[in-house]
Design a protein around this motif. Structure first.
Motif, PDB file in Angstrom:
ATOM      1  N   ASN A 197       0.592  -1.151   0.102  1.00 10.31           N
ATOM      2  CA  ASN A 197       0.294  -0.245   0.094  1.00 10.31           C
ATOM      3  C   ASN A 197       0.833   0.986   0.289  1.00 10.31           C
ATOM      4  O   ASN A 197       0.650   1.656   0.597  1.00 10.31           O
ATOM      5  N   PRO A 198       1.562   1.137  -1.038  1.00 13.26           N
ATOM      6  CA  PRO A 198       3.331   2.511  -0.894  1.00 13.26           C
ATOM      7  C   PRO A 198       2.721   4.158  -0.948  1.00 13.26           C
ATOM      8  O   PRO A 198       1.544   4.226  -1.938  1.00 13.26           O
ATOM      9  N   GLY A 199       3.567   4.186  -0.376  1.00 16.08           N
ATOM     10  CA  GLY A 199       4.207   5.889  -0.336  1.00 16.08           C
ATOM     11  C   GLY A 199       5.260   6.277  -1.032  1.00 16.08           C
ATOM     12  O   GLY A 199       6.184   4.917  -1.208  1.00 16.08           O
ATOM     13  N   TYR A 200       5.497   7.401  -1.085  1.00 14.82           N
ATOM     14  CA  TYR A 200       6.556   7.404  -2.657  1.00 14.82           C
ATOM     15  C   TYR A 200       7.542   8.631  -1.421  1.00 14.82           C
ATOM     16  O   TYR A 200       7.560  10.165  -1.432  1.00 14.82           O
ATOM     17  N   PHE A 201       7.997   8.269  -0.452  1.00 12.10           N
ATOM     18  CA  PHE A 201       9.347   9.171   0.137  1.00 12.10           C
ATOM     19  C   PHE A 201      10.611   9.095   0.170  1.00 12.10           C
ATOM     20  O   PHE A 201      10.893   8.520  -0.073  1.00 12.10           O
ATOM     21  N   PRO A 229       4.489  12.035  -6.911  1.00 11.89           N
ATOM     22  CA  PRO A 229       4.417  13.255  -6.419  1.00 11.89           C
ATOM     23  C   PRO A 229       5.044  12.306  -5.216  1.00 11.89           C
ATOM     24  O   PRO A 229       4.497  11.559  -4.598  1.00 11.89           O
ATOM     25  N   THR A 230       6.489  13.147  -4.397  1.00 11.96           N
ATOM     26  CA  THR A 230       6.864  12.613  -3.240  1.00 11.96           C
ATOM     27  C   THR A 230       6.615  13.446  -2.517  1.00 11.96           C
ATOM     28  O   THR A 230       6.765  14.530  -1.092  1.00 11.96           O
ATOM     29  N   GLU A 231       6.887  12.454  -0.556  1.00  8.81           N
ATOM     30  CA  GLU A 231       6.926  13.265   0.645  1.00  8.81           C
ATOM     31  C   GLU A 231       8.366  13.010   0.622  1.00  8.81           C
ATOM     32  O   GLU A 231       8.872  12.341   0.616  1.00  8.81           O
ATOM     33  N   LEU A 232       8.860  13.811   1.957  1.00  8.56           N
ATOM     34  CA  LEU A 232      10.387  13.935   2.778  1.00  8.56           C
ATOM     35  C   LEU A 232       9.877  13.512   3.925  1.00  8.56           C
ATOM     36  O   LEU A 232       8.641  13.489   4.588  1.00  8.56           O
ATOM     37  N   THR A 233      10.525  12.359   3.941  1.00 10.66           N
ATOM     38  CA  THR A 233      10.179  11.891   5.279  1.00 10.66           C
ATOM     39  C   THR A 233      11.943  12.061   6.509  1.00 10.66           C
ATOM     40  O   THR A 233      12.719  12.088   5.717  1.00 10.66           O
ATOM     41  N   SER A 234      11.534  12.156   6.918  1.00  7.13           N
ATOM     42  CA  SER A 234      12.313  12.008   8.645  1.00  7.13           C
ATOM     43  C   SER A 234      13.115  10.499   9.162  1.00  7.13           C
ATOM     44  O   SER A 234      12.013  10.631   9.753  1.00  7.13           O
ATOM     45  N   VAL A 235      13.828   9.962   8.158  1.00 11.42           N
ATOM     46  CA  VAL A 235      14.088   8.863   8.584  1.00 11.42           C
ATOM     47  C   VAL A 235      15.133   7.990   9.989  1.00 11.42           C
ATOM     48  O   VAL A 235      14.748   7.580  10.820  1.00 11.42           O
ATOM     49  N   GLY A 236      15.701   9.117  10.455  1.00 10.62           N
ATOM     50  CA  GLY A 236      16.479   9.687  11.939  1.00 10.62           C
ATOM     51  C   GLY A 236      17.046   8.259  12.051  1.00 10.62           C
ATOM     52  O   GLY A 236      17.969   8.173  10.335  1.00 10.62           O
ATOM     53  N   THR A 263      -2.977   8.005   4.648  1.00 10.55           N
ATOM     54  CA  THR A 263      -3.819   9.185   5.415  1.00 10.55           C
ATOM     55  C   THR A 263      -4.756   9.185   3.656  1.00 10.55           C
ATOM     56  O   THR A 263      -4.760   8.726   2.895  1.00 10.55           O
ATOM     57  N   SER A 264      -5.947   9.774   4.078  1.00 10.09           N
ATOM     58  CA  SER A 264      -7.175  10.211   2.929  1.00 10.09           C
ATOM     59  C   SER A 264      -6.122  10.786   1.908  1.00 10.09           C
ATOM     60  O   SER A 264      -6.038  11.087   1.182  1.00 10.09           O
ATOM     61  N   ALA A 265      -5.169  11.681   2.058  1.00 11.09           N
ATOM     62  CA  ALA A 265      -4.443  12.568   1.356  1.00 11.09           C
ATOM     63  C   ALA A 265      -2.657  11.709   0.804  1.00 11.09           C
ATOM     64  O   ALA A 265      -3.327  11.842  -0.723  1.00 11.09           O
ATOM     65  N   GLN A 266      -2.556  10.853   1.526  1.00 14.02           N
ATOM     66  CA  GLN A 266      -2.165  10.108   0.638  1.00 14.02           C
ATOM     67  C   GLN A 266      -2.686   9.580  -0.604  1.00 14.02           C
ATOM     68  O   GLN A 266      -2.024   9.133  -1.374  1.00 14.02           O
ATOM     69  N   ALA A 267      -3.674   8.649   0.190  1.00 13.98           N
ATOM     70  CA  ALA A 267      -4.328   8.029  -0.664  1.00 13.98           C
ATOM     71  C   ALA A 267      -4.856   8.267  -1.899  1.00 13.98           C
ATOM     72  O   ALA A 267      -4.758   8.247  -3.125  1.00 13.98           O
ATOM     73  N   GLN A 268      -5.241   9.745  -2.139  1.00 15.17           N
ATOM     74  CA  GLN A 268      -5.971  10.141  -3.491  1.00 15.17           C
ATOM     75  C   GLN A 268      -4.507  11.026  -4.043  1.00 15.17           C
ATOM     76  O   GLN A 268      -4.594  11.037  -5.462  1.00 15.17           O
ATOM     77  N   LYS A 269      -3.447  10.632  -3.346  1.00 17.85           N
ATOM     78  CA  LYS A 269      -2.397  11.551  -4.280  1.00 17.85           C
ATOM     79  C   LYS A 269      -1.562  10.205  -4.799  1.00 17.85           C
ATOM     80  O   LYS A 269      -1.073  10.329  -6.014  1.00 17.85           O
ATOM     81  N   TRP A 270      -1.710   9.077  -4.446  1.00 19.66           N
ATOM     82  CA  TRP A 270      -0.434   7.786  -4.612  1.00 19.66           C
ATOM     83  C   TRP A 270      -1.782   6.428  -4.829  1.00 19.66           C
ATOM     84  O   TRP A 270      -0.753   5.620  -5.489  1.00 19.66           O
ATOM     85  N   GLY A 271      -3.532   6.692  -4.545  1.00 25.55           N
ATOM     86  CA  GLY A 271      -3.356   5.103  -4.452  1.00 25.55           C
ATOM     87  C   GLY A 271      -4.137   4.593  -3.928  1.00 25.55           C
ATOM     88  O   GLY A 271      -2.797   5.134  -2.554  1.00 25.55           O
ATOM     89  N   GLY A 272      -4.502   3.430  -3.654  1.00 25.54           N
ATOM     90  CA  GLY A 272      -4.318   2.537  -1.946  1.00 25.54           C
ATOM     91  C   GLY A 272      -5.161   2.778  -1.177  1.00 25.54           C
ATOM     92  O   GLY A 272      -6.129   3.534  -2.045  1.00 25.54           O
ATOM     93  N   THR A 273      -5.352   2.267  -0.645  1.00 27.90           N
ATOM     94  CA  THR A 273      -6.241   1.876   0.872  1.00 27.90           C
ATOM     95  C   THR A 273      -5.611   3.068   1.738  1.00 27.90           C
ATOM     96  O   THR A 273      -5.043   2.850   3.154  1.00 27.90           O
ATOM     97  N   ALA A 274      -6.068   4.358   2.649  1.00 27.85           N
ATOM     98  CA  ALA A 274      -7.040   4.833   3.603  1.00 27.85           C
ATOM     99  C   ALA A 274      -6.881   4.454   4.768  1.00 27.85           C
ATOM    100  O   ALA A 274      -7.711   3.657   4.584  1.00 27.85           O
ATOM    101  N   GLY A 275      -6.209   4.811   5.783  1.00 23.59           N
ATOM    102  CA  GLY A 275      -6.639   4.370   6.867  1.00 23.59           C
ATOM    103  C   GLY A 275      -5.985   2.493   7.617  1.00 23.59           C
ATOM    104  O   GLY A 275      -5.967   1.873   7.730  1.00 23.59           O
ATOM    105  N   THR A 276      -5.392   2.340   6.280  1.00 24.89           N
ATOM    106  CA  THR A 276      -4.338   0.795   6.443  1.00 24.89           C
ATOM    107  C   THR A 276      -2.681   1.333   6.010  1.00 24.89           C
ATOM    108  O   THR A 276      -2.340   2.195   5.585  1.00 24.89           O
TER     109      THR A 276
END
Length: 313
Positions: A197-201, A229-236, A263-276
């Motif tokens: 259920n990917p994001g692009y970080f 689209p991508t999001e920056l992630t602070s992986v630490g 999140t819902s915003a991420q699912a709208q941007k990337w597809g997949g399932t929000a809340g999962t």
């Protein structure tokens, strides 16, 4: 990927997020070959087979891990890489890092790419981190098959005992002389690149050593060029880049998400399932070859190739 809380900061490719907000880097001029996702999937099937034949996992100190190292090494040796296996001891067992240098380019200017090869004991670790490991392998093999002639030295690494606290990568960095550390001009880390259920970080350069911003922008630029689209992630300190950052080496990488919830915003941007969760099988027995999103796997592998060809030229 070692379990730890992680935060993200939104960066939409090509869009202004508001007053004073950062925007992604402009679209890159594409470099590097297309990495066939079918080849990566075949590698993942091999890692699954290794786990299945060795108690169901590829964890540190277990036979499945050493079998994974030997298999990856055999592929690199056949392609002409100079390989070495570095051993270390933790939790009463011997661990192994696999390091592979392409025998060309300036040895005083090293571009290094890595990811951990071990799984947790609960399962075969196909997304975490078979995906990053197999993608790095196929990019390394493409250096040979494409005839790429890098100006810099390319070094690929597969780390042991990441799941026990980044042990293998830390051992490697600590074993380097001051001179050898100074020769590594950048380190790119790829840990979990095919979450179902990917994001692009993209790893954020904020708080990282000088030079990390160029790595961030190289990866952002690739995704921008393909309209993702991508999001920056602070992986630490969550993955194997941490030891390199502590040594002052510029770091970067990509990540498709672990136990965090989309999140819902991420699912709208990337597809997949929000809340999962991005990966509902994170650190579980169900992290098998069926726990991988082929599109995310393909895009991230091509991003790795783009970074290697761009930075290694």
């Amino acid at each position: 990927m070692k379990l730890r809380t992680i935060s993200t900061a939104l960066v939409l490719t090509g869009a202004l997020l508001g007053s004073g907000a950062a925007t992604a880097a402009p679209a890159a001029v594409l470099a590097g070959p297309d990495i066939p996702v079918a080849a990566i999937q075949a590698d993942l099937a091999q890692l699954q087979s290794i786990a299945s034949s060795n108690g169901g996992n590829r964890a540190h100190g277990r036979p499945g891990y050493l079998a994974s190292v030997n298999w990856v090494k055999s592929k690199l040796d056949a392609a002409g890489y100079t390989t070495r296996v570095q051993s270390f001891t933790t939790n009463g067992a011997t661990g192994y890092n696999l390091i592979a240098d392409w025998p060309a380019g300036d040895a005083n200017n090293v571009v290094m790419v890595g990811g951990h090869l071990d799984s947790v004991t609960a399962g075969p670790g196909i997304n975490d981190n078979g995906t990053g490991s197999a993608s790095i392998l196929e990019v390394a093999l493409a250096v040979r098959s494409s005839g790429f002639q890098p100006g810099k030295r390319l070094r690929f690494a597969w780390w042991g005992a990441e799941e026990l606290g980044l042990v293998g990568s830390t051992h490697y960095v600590n074993s380097l002389s001051t001179t050898d550390r100074s020769r590594i001009r950048s380190y790119l880390n790829f840990d979990m690149t095919g979450s179902p259920n990917p994001g692009y970080f993209v790893y954020s350069a904020s708080g990282q050593p000088s030079g990390s911003l160029a790595l961030q922008q190289t990866l952002q630029g690739y995704f921008g060029s393909i309209g993702v689209p991508t999001e920056l992630t602070s992986v630490g300190g969550r993955s194997d880049h941490a030891a390199f950052a502590r040594a002052g080496i510029p770091v970067g990488g990509t990540f498709t998400g672990a136990e965090g919830v989309k999140t819902s915003a991420q699912a709208q941007k990337w597809g997949g399932t929000a809340g999962t969760a991005f990966d509902r099988c994170y650190h579980r027995s169900c992290d098998t070859t069926s726990n991988v999103n082929a599109t995310a796997l393909n895009r991230n592998a091509d991003a790795i190739a783009h970074a290697v060809w761009t930075l290694g030229a």
